[in-house]
Design a protein around this motif. Structure first.
Motif, mmCIF file in Angstrom:
data_model
loop_
_atom_site.group_PDB
_atom_site.id
_atom_site.type_symbol
_atom_site.label_atom_id
_atom_site.label_comp_id
_atom_site.label_asym_id
_atom_site.label_seq_id
_atom_site.Cartn_x
_atom_site.Cartn_y
_atom_site.Cartn_z
ATOM 1 N N VAL A 1 -4.684 -8.751 -8.068
ATOM 2 C CA VAL A 1 -5.042 -7.521 -8.778
ATOM 3 C C VAL A 1 -4.085 -6.412 -8.335
ATOM 4 N N GLY A 2 -3.567 -5.642 -9.279
ATOM 5 C CA GLY A 2 -2.661 -4.558 -8.944
ATOM 6 C C GLY A 2 -3.208 -3.195 -9.299
ATOM 7 N N ASP A 3 -2.504 -2.164 -8.866
ATOM 8 C CA ASP A 3 -2.846 -0.775 -9.181
ATOM 9 C C ASP A 3 -4.274 -0.414 -8.778
ATOM 10 N N LEU A 4 -4.671 -0.858 -7.610
ATOM 11 C CA LEU A 4 -5.999 -0.525 -7.099
ATOM 12 C C LEU A 4 -5.947 0.807 -6.356
ATOM 13 N N THR A 5 -7.100 1.451 -6.231
ATOM 14 C CA THR A 5 -7.185 2.778 -5.632
ATOM 15 C C THR A 5 -8.179 2.789 -4.474
ATOM 16 N N TYR A 6 -8.315 3.971 -3.841
ATOM 17 C CA TYR A 6 -9.317 4.112 -2.783
ATOM 18 C C TYR A 6 -10.709 3.796 -3.326
ATOM 19 N N GLU A 7 -10.962 4.204 -4.552
ATOM 20 C CA GLU A 7 -12.265 3.920 -5.162
ATOM 21 C C GLU A 7 -12.489 2.410 -5.273
ATOM 22 N N SER A 8 -11.422 1.692 -5.591
ATOM 23 C CA SER A 8 -11.508 0.227 -5.665
ATOM 24 C C SER A 8 -11.841 -0.355 -4.301
ATOM 25 N N LEU A 9 -11.184 0.169 -3.273
ATOM 26 C CA LEU A 9 -11.406 -0.323 -1.915
ATOM 27 C C LEU A 9 -12.841 -0.053 -1.478
ATOM 28 N N ILE A 10 -13.354 1.123 -1.816
ATOM 29 C CA ILE A 10 -14.742 1.450 -1.474
ATOM 30 C C ILE A 10 -15.694 0.505 -2.198
ATOM 31 N N SER A 11 -15.398 0.202 -3.450
ATOM 32 C CA SER A 11 -16.246 -0.696 -4.228
ATOM 33 C C SER A 11 -16.222 -2.115 -3.671
ATOM 34 N N PHE B 1 -2.659 0.253 -4.115
ATOM 35 C CA PHE B 1 -2.247 -0.990 -3.469
ATOM 36 C C PHE B 1 -2.508 -2.168 -4.409
ATOM 37 N N SER B 2 -2.060 -3.342 -3.988
ATOM 38 C CA SER B 2 -2.321 -4.570 -4.724
ATOM 39 C C SER B 2 -3.005 -5.574 -3.799
ATOM 40 N N VAL B 3 -3.697 -6.517 -4.402
ATOM 41 C CA VAL B 3 -4.323 -7.611 -3.652
ATOM 42 C C VAL B 3 -3.674 -8.908 -4.090
ATOM 43 N N PHE B 4 -3.185 -9.655 -3.118
ATOM 44 C CA PHE B 4 -2.553 -10.936 -3.413
ATOM 45 C C PHE B 4 -3.621 -12.006 -3.559
ATOM 46 N N ASN B 5 -3.351 -12.975 -4.409
ATOM 47 C CA ASN B 5 -4.327 -14.023 -4.682
ATOM 48 C C ASN B 5 -4.592 -14.896 -3.453
ATOM 49 N N SER B 6 -5.821 -14.882 -2.981
ATOM 50 C CA SER B 6 -6.221 -15.767 -1.882
ATOM 51 C C SER B 6 -7.468 -16.553 -2.268
ATOM 52 N N ALA C 1 9.179 -2.688 2.574
ATOM 53 C CA ALA C 1 9.320 -2.101 3.904
ATOM 54 C C ALA C 1 8.963 -0.617 3.942
ATOM 55 N N GLU C 2 9.379 0.126 2.930
ATOM 56 C CA GLU C 2 9.103 1.562 2.907
ATOM 57 C C GLU C 2 7.604 1.844 2.824
ATOM 58 N N PHE C 3 6.880 1.009 2.122
ATOM 59 C CA PHE C 3 5.437 1.177 1.998
ATOM 60 C C PHE C 3 4.713 0.671 3.247
ATOM 61 N N ASP C 4 5.208 -0.415 3.802
ATOM 62 C CA ASP C 4 4.515 -1.081 4.903
ATOM 63 C C ASP C 4 4.498 -0.275 6.200
ATOM 64 N N LYS C 5 5.540 0.519 6.420
ATOM 65 C CA LYS C 5 5.675 1.155 7.727
ATOM 66 C C LYS C 5 4.548 2.127 8.052
ATOM 67 N N ASN C 6 3.934 2.747 7.036
ATOM 68 C CA ASN C 6 2.850 3.701 7.294
ATOM 69 C C ASN C 6 1.489 3.221 6.789
ATOM 70 N N ALA C 7 1.444 1.986 6.287
ATOM 71 C CA ALA C 7 0.243 1.511 5.594
ATOM 72 C C ALA C 7 -1.001 1.500 6.477
ATOM 73 N N ILE C 8 -0.956 0.802 7.581
ATOM 74 C CA ILE C 8 -2.159 0.633 8.402
ATOM 75 C C ILE C 8 -2.591 1.955 9.027
ATOM 76 N N GLU C 9 -1.625 2.743 9.476
ATOM 77 C CA GLU C 9 -1.935 4.060 10.053
ATOM 78 C C GLU C 9 -2.668 4.935 9.032
ATOM 79 N N THR C 10 -2.188 4.909 7.791
ATOM 80 C CA THR C 10 -2.814 5.722 6.737
ATOM 81 C C THR C 10 -4.214 5.216 6.406
ATOM 82 N N PHE D 1 0.845 -1.190 0.000
ATOM 83 C CA PHE D 1 0.000 0.000 0.000
ATOM 84 C C PHE D 1 0.888 1.250 0.000
ATOM 85 N N ASP D 2 0.669 2.119 -0.976
ATOM 86 C CA ASP D 2 1.437 3.363 -1.101
ATOM 87 C C ASP D 2 0.608 4.493 -0.495
ATOM 88 N N SER D 3 1.012 4.954 0.664
ATOM 89 C CA SER D 3 0.243 5.976 1.374
ATOM 90 C C SER D 3 0.253 7.324 0.650
#
Length: 345
Positions: free
Chosen positions: A264-274, A237-242, A289-298, A230-232
């Motif tokens: 799925v890659g290159d998803l946005t806030y709009e994607s998350l809302i959907s 963000f991307s979704v890993f196959n589960s 690591a650089e993306f992960d450190k602020n991901a959940i807080e953001t 997740f890029d704050s």
């Protein structure tokens, strides 16, 4: 007087015969017990030659024949290494592939002392063969001509292969496939007692979670996404196959269903809302690591997505790539963590 002596002699002879009979009986009983013990011990020993069925990444079956317990082993992923360590086989591991992520916790010291053969994307078949292994163990997807060599190629060179049953994505393995791998490796290496002890421990942990979820779950499944990178700054963000393989069974065991199929890659806030997932499982990796450190807080603070169910209900749960995506016993740690977070301790 003579009669008395005769009776005394007969009495002493009778005592002697009884004592001899008792001694013979005790000796026979001891021998019988020793034979029973030996039989029990023998029953836990692997009988060679041993035939084991394995599968490549396309689901093709191969039969591996083991004339004796392997002495020189190469592993191609952390989970196979960890299983062998748990079975007390560290001294037989002559090479591992460099882990994608730094190994921490109980296995860190052991991994640091093992011989690394290099990056999994660069190690050639020649490097593997050069270590003169009896067997290569690990993820089925790695056994290709472009990587370690196919199963058939290695077999032709006199090297056995064991592909983890839990890694056969196309066969949609269950979580219990990990336990099957433990028992099968126990047979291959003739450490059946330890393997059975460890497998039983894992079965008990697994069943405890299954019972807990069944007692507490609602009729409706919760939706979930497995988010990575997740890029704050951009909100992408991307979704890993589960939606298949071991990870799908983990979600199903927790009464969760993927909110989106596949990766799925290159998803946005709009994607998350959907998608509006009820649960977000955030998967950390060293390369992100650089993306992960602020991901959940953001995610929790971004105004645009506050009505997303997982955000509103505070259901973002953090795990690591190896704990969630590899094919070994760590999956049960992740299962327990998520069960406790979703359904309470």
């Amino acid at each position: 007087m003579k009669k008395f002596l005769v009776f005394l002699l007969i009495f002493l002879i009778s005592l002697f015969l009884v004592a001899c009979n008792q001694e013979e009986q005790e000796t026979a009983n001891d021998s019988s017990k020793k034979e029973e013990t030996a039989s029990e011990t023998k029953s836990n020993e692997t009988v060679y030659p041993l035939e084991v069925k394995i599968y490549d990444q396309d689901g093709n079956e191969y039969v591996q024949t083991f004339e004796k317990a392997p002495e020189r082993v190469i592993t191609n992923n952390p989970s196979s290494t960890e299983m062998l360590l748990e079975l007390g086989l560290k001294d037989k591991i002559v090479g591992i592939l460099e882990p994608d992520n730094k190994i921490t916790g109980k296995y860190a010291e052991d991994f640091a002392s093992l011989h690394s053969l290099g990056d999994k994307m660069k190690v050639s078949r020649e490097v593997i063969v050069g270590q003169e292994p009896d067997i290569v163990v690990g993820r089925s997807m790695m056994f290709t001509d472009e990587r370690l060599g196919t199963i058939q190629t290695l077999n032709d060179l006199g090297i056995n292969v064991y592909t983890q049953t839990a890694s056969h994505i196309k066969l949609n393995p269950k979580l219990t496939a990990v336990i099957d791998d433990v028992r099968t490796l126990g047979k291959i290496f003739n450490v059946n007692d330890r393997a059975e002890e460890y497998a039983t421990e894992l079965e008990n942990r697994y069943q405890k979670i299954v019972d807990k979820v069944n007692n507490m779950k609602s009729d409706k499944k919760l939706t979930a996404i497995t988010m990575v990178r997740f890029d704050s700054k951009t909100g992408t963000f991307s979704v890993f196959n589960s939606s298949e393989g071991l990870q799908r069974d983990l979600l199903d065991t927790l009464n969760l269903v993927p909110a989106v199929e596949g990766s799925v890659g290159d998803l946005t806030y709009e994607s998350l809302i959907s998608m509006n997932p009820d649960v977000i499982i955030y998967i950390k990796a060293d390369r992100n690591a650089e993306f992960d450190k602020n991901a959940i807080e953001t995610l929790y603070s971004e105004p645009l997505i506050q009505n997303v169910s997982a955000i509103k209900e505070k259901r973002i749960y953090e795990t690591t790539y190896d704990d969630f995506m590899d094919y070994g016993t760590r999956i049960f740690d992740t299962l327990e963590m998520l069960a406790n977070e979703i359904y309470g301790k």
